[in-house]
Write a protein that holds these residues in place. Structure first.
Motif, short mmCIF file in Angstrom:
data_model
loop_
_atom_site.label_atom_id
_atom_site.label_comp_id
_atom_site.label_asym_id
_atom_site.label_seq_id
_atom_site.Cartn_x
_atom_site.Cartn_y
_atom_site.Cartn_z
N ALA A 117 0.84 -1.20 0.00
CA ALA A 117 0.00 0.00 0.00
C ALA A 117 0.87 1.25 0.00
O ALA A 117 0.56 2.23 -0.70
CB ALA A 117 -0.92 -0.03 1.22
N ARG A 118 1.96 1.23 0.77
CA ARG A 118 2.86 2.39 0.80
C ARG A 118 3.53 2.59 -0.56
O ARG A 118 3.70 3.73 -1.01
CB ARG A 118 3.91 2.21 1.90
N GLU A 119 3.90 1.50 -1.20
CA GLU A 119 4.54 1.60 -2.52
C GLU A 119 3.58 2.20 -3.55
O GLU A 119 3.95 3.06 -4.36
CB GLU A 119 5.01 0.23 -2.99
N ARG A 120 2.33 1.74 -3.51
CA ARG A 120 1.33 2.28 -4.44
C ARG A 120 1.08 3.76 -4.20
O ARG A 120 0.96 4.56 -5.12
CB ARG A 120 0.02 1.49 -4.32
N ALA A 121 1.03 4.11 -2.90
CA ALA A 121 0.80 5.52 -2.55
C ALA A 121 1.98 6.39 -3.03
O ALA A 121 1.79 7.49 -3.52
CB ALA A 121 0.60 5.65 -1.05
N ALA A 122 3.20 5.86 -2.89
CA ALA A 122 4.38 6.63 -3.29
C ALA A 122 4.41 6.82 -4.81
O ALA A 122 4.95 7.82 -5.31
CB ALA A 122 5.64 5.91 -2.82
N LYS A 123 3.83 5.86 -5.54
CA LYS A 123 3.80 5.95 -7.00
C LYS A 123 2.56 6.69 -7.50
O LYS A 123 2.34 6.77 -8.70
CB LYS A 123 3.85 4.55 -7.60
N GLY A 124 1.75 7.13 -6.54
CA GLY A 124 0.57 7.89 -6.91
C GLY A 124 -0.57 7.05 -7.41
O GLY A 124 -1.48 7.54 -8.07
N GLY A 125 -0.58 5.79 -7.11
CA GLY A 125 -1.65 4.94 -7.57
C GLY A 125 -1.95 3.85 -6.62
O GLY A 125 -2.81 3.04 -6.88
#
Length: 213
Positions: free
Chosen positions: A205-213
């Motif tokens: 979830a953190r990775e997706r948030a960091a990538k804006g998606g």
């Protein structure tokens, strides 16, 4: 001996990591009961300072002896009686640390529990022709006092979501009651709320948030 749930328990204390103690205890039980049907290898411990840089020779011996050497002594001590009976079951409490390698449990505990898993499978390979079964349980985190030795203390909410000792005890009882032609060679038990799985979900979830998606 003492009354226990309508039956009788024969209690013989001893340090199982001391070479002669398991043999003495097994001999005394055999002399009084006439047979040994079930062995539960449940003794174990860990230490708070468990990284390679914090270990010393005494600590290594303590952890390995308590978690593996003692289990081998106990199994070896009861096997002659079980062979003579043509029947018996050995149940060993390993750990998730005996199935997966991680930094959390430390090298001594991880190596010892992997050794216990291998020991149990090897017992089946050697003793199945003698009517003897060996089962190893690899439970995930269990809310027991051993967790007080974790380097990072756990919250009560985390403890409440873990397996309970009675969960593993119920599995042992189930295995011991199975017909003689059935063996649960290895059982992995994990909490439904698995902290490793949850950490992976949160990381994604953190990775997706960091990538804006």
């Amino acid at each position: 001996s003492s009354d226990l749930a309508g039956g009788e328990a024969l209690v013989r204390p001893g340090d199982l990591a001391r070479r002669q103690e398991p043999y003495r205890i097994a001999g005394e039980i055999l002399a009084q009961a006439g047979r040994i049907d079930i062995l539960v290898n449940n003794a174990g411990l860990n230490v708070p300072n468990r990284s390679w840089k914090d270990l010393d020779a005494d600590t290594i011996a303590l952890v390995v002896d308590a978690n593996l050497t003692s289990a081998m002594y106990c199994a070896h001590a009861v096997l002659p009686a079980m062979r003579a009976q043509g029947d018996g079951i050995l149940i060993h409490t390993a750990s998730g640390a005996g199935r997966w390698v991680s930094l959390l449990s430390g090298p001594g505990y991880t190596a010892a529990k992997h050794g216990m898993v291998a020991m149990s499978h090897q017992l089946n390979m050697s003793e199945c022709v003698n009517g003897i079964r060996s089962m190893v349980i690899c439970p995930g985190e269990i809310a027991t006092p051993i967790l007080r030795n974790r380097p990072i203390p756990l919250t009560q909410q985390e403890l409440d979501r873990m397996l309970k000792p009675e969960d593993v005890a119920d599995m042992m009882l189930y295995a011991a009651r199975l017909p003689r032609h059935v063996n649960l060679n290895e059982v992995v038990m994990l909490p439904a709320w698995n902290r490793a799985y949850v950490a992976a979900i949160e990381s994604q979830a953190r990775e997706r948030a960091a990538k804006g998606g």
